[in-house]
Design a protein around this motif. Structure first.
Motif, PDB file in Angstrom:
ATOM      1  N   CYS A   1      17.055 -19.847  65.032  1.00 30.05           N
ATOM      2  CA  CYS A   1      17.204 -18.413  65.333  1.00 30.05           C
ATOM      3  C   CYS A   1      16.445 -17.563  64.317  1.00 30.05           C
ATOM      4  CB  CYS A   1      18.675 -18.022  65.352  1.00 30.05           C
ATOM      5  SG  CYS A   1      19.583 -18.717  66.734  1.00 30.05           S
ATOM      6  N   ARG A   2      16.521 -17.961  63.055  1.00 31.24           N
ATOM      7  CA  ARG A   2      15.833 -17.205  62.010  1.00 31.24           C
ATOM      8  C   ARG A   2      14.324 -17.255  62.218  1.00 31.24           C
ATOM      9  NH1 ARG A   2      18.350 -18.379  56.825  1.00 31.24           N
ATOM     10  NH2 ARG A   2      19.733 -16.752  57.518  1.00 31.24           N
ATOM     11  N   ALA A   3      13.795 -18.415  62.603  1.00 27.92           N
ATOM     12  CA  ALA A   3      12.357 -18.541  62.867  1.00 27.92           C
ATOM     13  C   ALA A   3      11.957 -17.653  64.031  1.00 27.92           C
ATOM     14  CB  ALA A   3      11.996 -19.999  63.153  1.00 27.92           C
ATOM     15  N   LEU A   4      12.769 -17.624  65.072  1.00 26.49           N
ATOM     16  CA  LEU A   4      12.499 -16.783  66.239  1.00 26.49           C
ATOM     17  C   LEU A   4      12.467 -15.309  65.852  1.00 26.49           C
ATOM     18  CD1 LEU A   4      12.296 -16.432  69.391  1.00 26.49           C
ATOM     19  CD2 LEU A   4      14.765 -16.154  69.319  1.00 26.49           C
ATOM     20  N   VAL A   5      13.478 -14.884  65.106  1.00 24.09           N
ATOM     21  CA  VAL A   5      13.547 -13.475  64.694  1.00 24.09           C
ATOM     22  C   VAL A   5      12.380 -13.129  63.770  1.00 24.09           C
ATOM     23  CG1 VAL A   5      14.896 -11.786  63.383  1.00 24.09           C
ATOM     24  CG2 VAL A   5      16.023 -13.269  65.049  1.00 24.09           C
ATOM     25  N   ASP A   6      12.041 -14.021  62.856  1.00 21.88           N
ATOM     26  CA  ASP A   6      10.901 -13.768  61.962  1.00 21.88           C
ATOM     27  C   ASP A   6       9.618 -13.571  62.761  1.00 21.88           C
ATOM     28  OD1 ASP A   6      12.528 -13.945  59.748  1.00 21.88           O
ATOM     29  OD2 ASP A   6      11.895 -15.977  59.201  1.00 21.88           O
ATOM     30  N   GLU A   7       9.393 -14.411  63.758  1.00 21.69           N
ATOM     31  CA  GLU A   7       8.193 -14.284  64.584  1.00 21.69           C
ATOM     32  C   GLU A   7       8.183 -12.957  65.342  1.00 21.69           C
ATOM     33  OE1 GLU A   7       5.284 -16.030  64.936  1.00 21.69           O
ATOM     34  OE2 GLU A   7       6.092 -17.033  63.181  1.00 21.69           O
ATOM     35  N   LEU A   8       9.308 -12.610  65.947  1.00 24.62           N
ATOM     36  CA  LEU A   8       9.386 -11.358  66.708  1.00 24.62           C
ATOM     37  C   LEU A   8       9.171 -10.155  65.801  1.00 24.62           C
ATOM     38  CD1 LEU A   8      12.339 -12.097  69.146  1.00 24.62           C
ATOM     39  CD2 LEU A   8       9.904 -12.079  69.668  1.00 24.62           C
ATOM     40  N   GLU A   9       9.824 -10.143  64.645  1.00 25.34           N
ATOM     41  CA  GLU A   9       9.673  -9.018  63.715  1.00 25.34           C
ATOM     42  C   GLU A   9       8.231  -8.871  63.253  1.00 25.34           C
ATOM     43  OE1 GLU A   9      11.656  -6.580  62.749  1.00 25.34           O
ATOM     44  OE2 GLU A   9      13.363  -7.298  63.918  1.00 25.34           O
ATOM     45  N   TRP A  10       7.559  -9.993  62.967  1.00 20.50           N
ATOM     46  CA  TRP A  10       6.166  -9.918  62.531  1.00 20.50           C
ATOM     47  C   TRP A  10       5.295  -9.348  63.639  1.00 20.50           C
ATOM     48  CZ3 TRP A  10       1.319 -11.642  63.736  1.00 20.50           C
ATOM     49  CH2 TRP A  10       0.345 -11.439  62.748  1.00 20.50           C
ATOM     50  N   GLU A  11       5.485  -9.842  64.866  1.00 22.06           N
ATOM     51  CA  GLU A  11       4.688  -9.364  65.995  1.00 22.06           C
ATOM     52  C   GLU A  11       4.933  -7.874  66.251  1.00 22.06           C
ATOM     53  OE1 GLU A  11       2.390 -10.772  67.936  1.00 22.06           O
ATOM     54  OE2 GLU A  11       2.511 -12.822  67.199  1.00 22.06           O
TER      55      GLU A  11
END
Length: 113
Positions: free
Chosen positions: A2-12
């Motif tokens: 979940c943290r990896a998913l959120v990190d990717e979304l926030e960066w994008e």
């Protein structure tokens, strides 16, 4: 995962020009193929920021799973807790890959998750 998913979304999301907007409202396709506002009042359309809009988040979620190939698994030596860390940085800087397991099984399980 979940943290990896959120990190990717926030960066994008952070990469989107804050001035970019999208029209929200009801559109209708006419029998001749042209597009019009329904009801026929353009004042009912709203300009909203594109970043974090439904259209933008849908677009991001459609391609975020492919970004999981850029992650590896790291186990904390004291707690033995597994975390996923980015092995390819967004900006090209070198990442600390000590203790990171990088293989197809890790990427595949994260992509599936």
């Amino acid at each position: 995962a979940c943290r990896a998913l959120v990190d990717e979304l926030e960066w994008e999301i952070a990469q989107v020009d804050p001035k970019k907007t999208i029209q929200m409202g009801s559109f209708r396709i006419n029998p001749d193929g042209s597009q019009s506002v329904a009801p026929a009042d353009p004042a009912l359309l709203a300009q909203v920021p594109y970043a974090r809009s439904e259209a933008h988040l849908t677009e991001l979620l459609e391609r975020v799973c492919e970004k999981m190939k850029e992650y590896g698994e790291k186990v904390d030596p004291s707690t033995h807790r597994k975390t996923y860390v980015r092995v390819i940085s967004h900006d090209g800087t070198k990442a600390d890959l000590s203790g990171v397991k990088i293989d197809g099984d890790v990427a595949s399980s994260l992509k599936f998750a």
